[in-house]
Design a protein around this motif. Structure first.
Motif, PDB file in Angstrom:
ATOM      1  N   TYR A  15      36.790  45.245  33.352  1.00 30.36           N
ATOM      2  CA  TYR A  15      38.221  45.485  33.193  1.00 30.36           C
ATOM      3  C   TYR A  15      38.710  46.396  34.313  1.00 30.36           C
ATOM      4  O   TYR A  15      37.947  47.198  34.865  1.00 30.36           O
ATOM      5  N   LYS A  16      39.979  46.294  34.631  1.00 30.95           N
ATOM      6  CA  LYS A  16      40.563  47.096  35.699  1.00 30.95           C
ATOM      7  C   LYS A  16      41.055  48.428  35.149  1.00 30.95           C
ATOM      8  O   LYS A  16      41.983  48.480  34.347  1.00 30.95           O
ATOM      9  N   TYR A  17      40.411  49.504  35.591  1.00 28.01           N
ATOM     10  CA  TYR A  17      40.804  50.854  35.190  1.00 28.01           C
ATOM     11  C   TYR A  17      41.305  51.681  36.367  1.00 28.01           C
ATOM     12  O   TYR A  17      41.698  52.815  36.191  1.00 28.01           O
ATOM     13  N   GLY A  18      41.206  51.115  37.570  1.00 29.48           N
ATOM     14  CA  GLY A  18      41.638  51.860  38.734  1.00 29.48           C
ATOM     15  C   GLY A  18      40.578  52.777  39.296  1.00 29.48           C
ATOM     16  O   GLY A  18      40.870  53.625  40.147  1.00 29.48           O
ATOM     17  N   TYR A  19      39.328  52.630  38.857  1.00 29.00           N
ATOM     18  CA  TYR A  19      38.262  53.488  39.383  1.00 29.00           C
ATOM     19  C   TYR A  19      37.267  52.688  40.221  1.00 29.00           C
ATOM     20  O   TYR A  19      37.118  52.943  41.403  1.00 29.00           O
ATOM     21  N   GLY A  20      36.588  51.755  39.637  1.00 27.48           N
ATOM     22  CA  GLY A  20      35.589  50.983  40.375  1.00 27.48           C
ATOM     23  C   GLY A  20      36.001  49.537  40.553  1.00 27.48           C
ATOM     24  O   GLY A  20      37.037  49.093  40.038  1.00 27.48           O
ATOM     25  N   PRO A  21      35.198  48.752  41.279  1.00 26.80           N
ATOM     26  CA  PRO A  21      35.481  47.323  41.451  1.00 26.80           C
ATOM     27  C   PRO A  21      35.470  46.602  40.107  1.00 26.80           C
ATOM     28  O   PRO A  21      34.774  47.007  39.175  1.00 26.80           O
ATOM     29  N   VAL A  22      36.249  45.540  40.022  1.00 26.32           N
ATOM     30  CA  VAL A  22      36.282  44.742  38.795  1.00 26.32           C
ATOM     31  C   VAL A  22      35.212  43.657  38.910  1.00 26.32           C
ATOM     32  O   VAL A  22      35.345  42.708  39.688  1.00 26.32           O
ATOM     33  N   ARG A  23      34.140  43.833  38.131  1.00 27.06           N
ATOM     34  CA  ARG A  23      33.030  42.881  38.133  1.00 27.06           C
ATOM     35  C   ARG A  23      32.487  42.767  36.714  1.00 27.06           C
ATOM     36  O   ARG A  23      32.251  43.777  36.060  1.00 27.06           O
ATOM     37  N   ASP A  24      32.274  41.550  36.279  1.00 26.71           N
ATOM     38  CA  ASP A  24      31.649  41.316  34.984  1.00 26.71           C
ATOM     39  C   ASP A  24      30.136  41.397  35.180  1.00 26.71           C
ATOM     40  O   ASP A  24      29.532  40.548  35.834  1.00 26.71           O
ATOM     41  N   PHE A  25      29.533  42.415  34.622  1.00 27.45           N
ATOM     42  CA  PHE A  25      28.103  42.655  34.831  1.00 27.45           C
ATOM     43  C   PHE A  25      27.253  41.469  34.394  1.00 27.45           C
ATOM     44  O   PHE A  25      26.192  41.213  34.985  1.00 27.45           O
ATOM     45  N   LEU A  26      27.695  40.759  33.388  1.00 31.33           N
ATOM     46  CA  LEU A  26      26.876  39.684  32.836  1.00 31.33           C
ATOM     47  C   LEU A  26      26.933  38.410  33.662  1.00 31.33           C
ATOM     48  O   LEU A  26      26.105  37.513  33.477  1.00 31.33           O
ATOM     49  N   THR A  27      27.883  38.325  34.592  1.00 30.83           N
ATOM     50  CA  THR A  27      27.995  37.114  35.417  1.00 30.83           C
ATOM     51  C   THR A  27      27.918  37.386  36.916  1.00 30.83           C
ATOM     52  O   THR A  27      27.682  36.460  37.698  1.00 30.83           O
TER      53      THR A  27
END
Length: 216
Positions: free
Chosen positions: A74-86
Motif C-alpha cells: 500500500y502507498k503510505y508515502g514512505y517506501g516503494p509500493v511493492r506487493d511482497f508476495l508477488t
C-alpha cells in the motif's frame, strides 16, 4: 454497553482487503535486536522490511543494520509500493527479513521470507499465530521457528497510528527462524524492556496516511 471481556478485546479482525495497518511501537523492534537475535555485528548485514507502512519498524532497523530495504503493498508515502508476495525478489536477496505482516497474510509472508532471506526471518505476530492446523501443516511441521519469544509486557498497537498511551488485551510474540540453527524450537520471553528501549521522539515520528492505497 461495550463488551470489554478479555476474549473480545483480544480479537483484531480486519476485512480481507484491509491494509491491516497497526504500526509497531519502536521499542518492540529494538527488543528483538537487543534480546532475541544473536548477531555479533548487524552493521555487516542487510535487512528487508516488506510491510513497512509509514516506516516505524524500518527506521528502527536502520539503527542496527548496515543496509535496510523496505516497501509495502500500500502507498503510505514512505517506501516503494511493492506487493511482497508477488514482487520478484531473488532467493537469498538479503540477510534478514523482519516485519509485522498483515495477520491474514502472515503464513504467506513467512514462506516467502524463508526463500528471500539468507540468514533468518523474524515476524511480530499475535501469540495465537501458533494455533491453526493449516499453519502447522504449511510451516511448523517442517519449518518450525528456532525461537518463539513471548513479550511479557503488552505491546499496544492502534490502527493507523502510534500511541504511547494505548493499551491492549492482545498478546504478541516474535517468531524467529535462524537458518544456521538446528534442533527443536526454543521458547523464550522478551523481558520487561519497554522503559529501557523507548527513546525521545519515538512517538513524534510522522504517522501513517489517513488512507492507504493498494498496489495495482
Amino acid at each position: 454497553m461495550q463488551n470489554t471481556s478479555h476474549a473480545v478485546m483480544a480479537q483484531r479482525v480486519e476485512a480481507s482487503d484491509s491494509p491491516d495497518d497497526f504500526p509497531t511501537p519502536p521499542w518492540a523492534t529494538r527488543a528483538l535486536l537487543e534480546h532475541i537475535i544473536d548477531e555479533p555485528n548487524f552493521k555487516n548485514l542487510s535487512c528487508l522490511e516488506p510491510a513497512c507502512g509509514a516506516g516505524h519498524m524500518a527506521k528502527v532497523l536502520k539503527e542496527y543494520f548496515g543496509e535496510v530495504r523496505y516497501s509495502d503493498a500500500y502507498k503510505y508515502g514512505y517506501g516503494p509500493v511493492r506487493d511482497f508476495l508477488t514482487y520478484p525478489y531473488e532467493t537469498n536477496a538479503v540477510d534478514w527479513v523482519i516485519t509485522n505482516p498483515p495477520f491474514r497474510l502472515a503464513e504467506e509472508f513467512v514462506l516467502r521470507s524463508l526463500n528471500v532471506a539468507r540468514s533468518g526471518v523474524a515476524i511480530l505476530a499475535r501469540t495465537v499465530f501458533l494455533e491453526s492446523a493449516g499453519r502447522y501443516q504449511a510451516i511448523f511441521m517442517k519449518q518450525p521457528p528456532s525461537k518463539f519469544a513471548q513479550f511479557v509486557e503488552r505491546v499496544p498497537m492502534v490502527k493507523g497510528r502510534l500511541d504511547q498511551k494505548a493499551s491492549t488485551a492482545t498478546g504478541y510474540a516474535w517468531l524467529v527462524w535462524e537458518k544456521r540453527r538446528q534442533g527443536q524450537p526454543r521458547l523464550m520471553w522478551v523481558p520487561p524492556c519497554r522503559k529501557d528501549l523507548e527513546k525521545p521522539g519515538d512517538y513524534s515520528l510522522p504517522g501513517t496516511t489517513t488512507k492507504a492505497v493498494r498496489s495495482r
